[in-house]
Design a protein around this motif. Sequence first.
Motif, mmCIF file in Angstrom:
data_model
loop_
_atom_site.group_PDB
_atom_site.id
_atom_site.type_symbol
_atom_site.label_atom_id
_atom_site.label_comp_id
_atom_site.label_asym_id
_atom_site.label_seq_id
_atom_site.Cartn_x
_atom_site.Cartn_y
_atom_site.Cartn_z
ATOM 1 N N PHE A 656 0.819 -1.212 0.000
ATOM 2 C CA PHE A 656 0.000 0.000 0.000
ATOM 3 C C PHE A 656 0.852 1.260 0.000
ATOM 4 N N ASN A 657 2.133 1.126 0.379
ATOM 5 C CA ASN A 657 3.006 2.305 0.353
ATOM 6 C C ASN A 657 3.225 2.808 -1.073
ATOM 7 N N VAL A 659 0.886 2.421 -3.530
ATOM 8 C CA VAL A 659 -0.403 2.636 -4.208
ATOM 9 C C VAL A 659 -0.628 4.131 -4.411
ATOM 10 N N GLY A 660 -0.950 4.536 -5.665
ATOM 11 C CA GLY A 660 -1.245 5.938 -5.970
ATOM 12 C C GLY A 660 -2.724 6.126 -6.249
ATOM 13 N N CYS A 661 -3.125 7.382 -6.446
ATOM 14 C CA CYS A 661 -4.549 7.678 -6.675
ATOM 15 C C CYS A 661 -4.776 8.385 -8.017
ATOM 16 N N GLY A 667 -5.668 -1.818 -4.670
ATOM 17 C CA GLY A 667 -5.414 -1.147 -3.402
ATOM 18 C C GLY A 667 -6.121 0.185 -3.272
ATOM 19 N N VAL A 668 -7.024 0.544 -4.218
ATOM 20 C CA VAL A 668 -7.734 1.819 -4.133
ATOM 21 C C VAL A 668 -9.226 1.594 -3.922
ATOM 22 N N SER A 726 -9.420 6.944 -4.179
ATOM 23 C CA SER A 726 -8.678 7.143 -2.914
ATOM 24 C C SER A 726 -8.001 5.830 -2.504
ATOM 25 N N LYS A 727 -7.023 5.943 -1.634
ATOM 26 C CA LYS A 727 -6.276 4.756 -1.193
ATOM 27 C C LYS A 727 -7.059 4.005 -0.121
ATOM 28 N N TRP A 728 -7.064 2.686 -0.226
ATOM 29 C CA TRP A 728 -7.685 1.829 0.803
ATOM 30 C C TRP A 728 -6.887 1.939 2.104
ATOM 31 N N ARG A 729 -7.590 2.109 3.201
ATOM 32 C CA ARG A 729 -6.915 2.216 4.504
ATOM 33 C C ARG A 729 -6.645 0.818 5.046
ATOM 34 N N GLU A 730 -5.351 0.454 5.025
ATOM 35 C CA GLU A 730 -4.965 -0.881 5.496
ATOM 36 C C GLU A 730 -5.183 -0.984 7.001
#
Length: 731
Positions: A656-657, A659-661, A667-668, A726-730
């Motif tokens: 996830f580090n 992963v972009g938007c 991962g989004v 948006s990025k998924w919150r792990e």
Amino acid sequence: MKFEELEKVYENGDYEKFVKNFLEFFKDESDLHRLRLLFRAANRINFKVFDMVSVEDKELKNDVDYLFNRFLFEKNFDEENLRRLFKNIISKERKDLYDDFMIIFLERNGEIFSDEKILDFLLKNKNKSMIQDYAKNLKDNKNPLISFISELILKKDYSLKLKELCKSFPTAEISFELFLQDMEDEKGYLNFLKGLEFKKNTFVIYNNDINRIENFDQSLKIFTLKDKLGRVKRVDAREILLKTSPIEQSDFRVLKYFDPDKGKSMSICDLIVSILKYKNSGLSKEQLKTELSFIYGKEAGNILNKKKKEIENCKEIEVIYEEPVRYILKSSQENDALKFLGTLKDEKSIRDFIFKMLETRKTEKEILNEIVEIVKQKCEKFKNEIIFTITADQSYIESKDFTNFNLFKNPLYKEKLLIKVYQEGNRIDFETCLKDFEKESIENIYNKLDNDGKKMIVEIAEKSVRIGKPLNFLEWYLNYHLDEKLLKLDIDYIIFRSINIANSLSSKKGKTMFVTSVKKLFFQSKNKGLIFYLKDFKRDSAKIIFDEIEKIDFLTEHQKDLVKRDIYEIFPSFLKVDRSDLIYSTKEGIEKKRKEFENIVNTKLPQLSKMIGEAAALGDLSENSEYKFAREQYSFFSSKAEELKRELDKAFPINFNKVGCESVEIGVVVEFEDLTEKTVKSYAILGPFDADPDNGIISYLSPLAQKLLGKKVGDEVEGKKILKISKWREK
């Protein structure tokens, strides 16, 4: 001449020959037992020897026979030693010395020696000749009670003395009557003395209840008692004197049942001390509150909370903040500790007891000072170590103690002793001396050494890399000096050997400390972990370390996967499958799938195997429905396990580090408008192990996700307009 032969001379009673031969053949003797025999023999022939032999031992200097030999020949024998000698004569019941002591003292001072301990001695021994001599020379005004007991033992006319005693002690007459029934037993005398203590307003425990003596009728020999409920009873004095003992006015039972107002007027500290003494044990907060309620009523709990700081500062009370919170008597513990310490004979037991005491309880400075004095008297080998541990006084670090280095237990004392000895120019075998030291202590010592000493420590660490021992030096190096590259070995080899050694030790009992250290340093560090170093290694070195990680059994499979994921980012060629064949998923999803696999392999299949065996035992498998069902289930779950294994082998955690938007990717979370239905929906695009459409999570392999991947905000895909990425919150 052997000492065993000389002992036989002593046993035969030839004390003159014993003393003569001892001084001829064993004048430099230091053994306590042998020196005691010398002084005892010399005293019996009235021969001066205390200044002819060396007496360094503190215990021997307090010995009764040594002191008595000095008493015989020192005219100015000081008061302190005089009292110490008499105390030893009494406590050891040395009747053979008592008579001579009394006579010599009388001759020198013109009066009989008087001491409160004499009464106990008279009661225990009842030697008429010494009592007669004592009673004859005793002045009545010094201690009429001792005088009375002396004349009583000598069977003189004691009637006048008894009448005098009755003026001060109302129960003297009845107490004496009871004594006459048991006068040949030491207990008779002691009971007589106890009987004198019963007076008006004395409290006693009678029939398991506390009572106050309201009156004593001397003519009828009857006590009038009042119990805690105010009930009055008249009891024969003989029964009270024989079956009970007076209790002190400060006893909590007196405050509890007869004088709660006095309890209220006391300080909270004194009151709690009184309760703890009455209970003779530590109390929990609830138990203490129950007792205090007899004094304060419903306010007991509030009083405890309000007076918390005051109680914590009480010198006699220790509050132990564990569950449940407990209150104990500090002084009684310390007194018990001193008494117990006095019974210990060997130095190791003394040291172990003191170290345990220091570790588990707070101890007042005065008590510690007393302990130091006891140690000075009873210890030699461990004396300096114990006193240093108590006082932190570095003057007790003496180079002469280095011969016992491996026998010491205090690491700090050993550190300072070793440094002192080294700095004095002595050569030290560091490997032997530090074999049980922890890495922190090795570092402390290393920092105090000169360059030659540091070089020796580093050489031992290098040896430990090569042969796998001593491990504490390798652990020290890894934690404190790995980045300094002090060893001649390459850092990649050092790390490989460290993991390799830890892996070989992980299944061995008692070897977990090094394994834990490697685990924390390389696989759980938030700063410089394995990846920090691995990124600068050549591929071949990194591959050797990677292969060793594959063998590790001190990490879980999940932990190993996380490490391998980071390594794959640096060395993609280490992947066993093509990247296009990887199955990406969250760590939680992979772990959930792994648990499912482990449940089938470790639980489900063994259960089904057992069912198959039990069903087969019933016979005629063609008609056995239970057997068929179990076989079908076993086949199904075996296939399921194989499938899960194949998937897990390809599973790779989503990073996830990275992963972009800017566009839709794994991962989004994608928010879009369904232009046909005029509704807004959102989906998280994760892995197949995470898929849960009802809760807005779809797999990146699903048809909808495949159409959305790569699209940007504003793009339309089959009637769906992307509004937000948006990025998924792990988790």
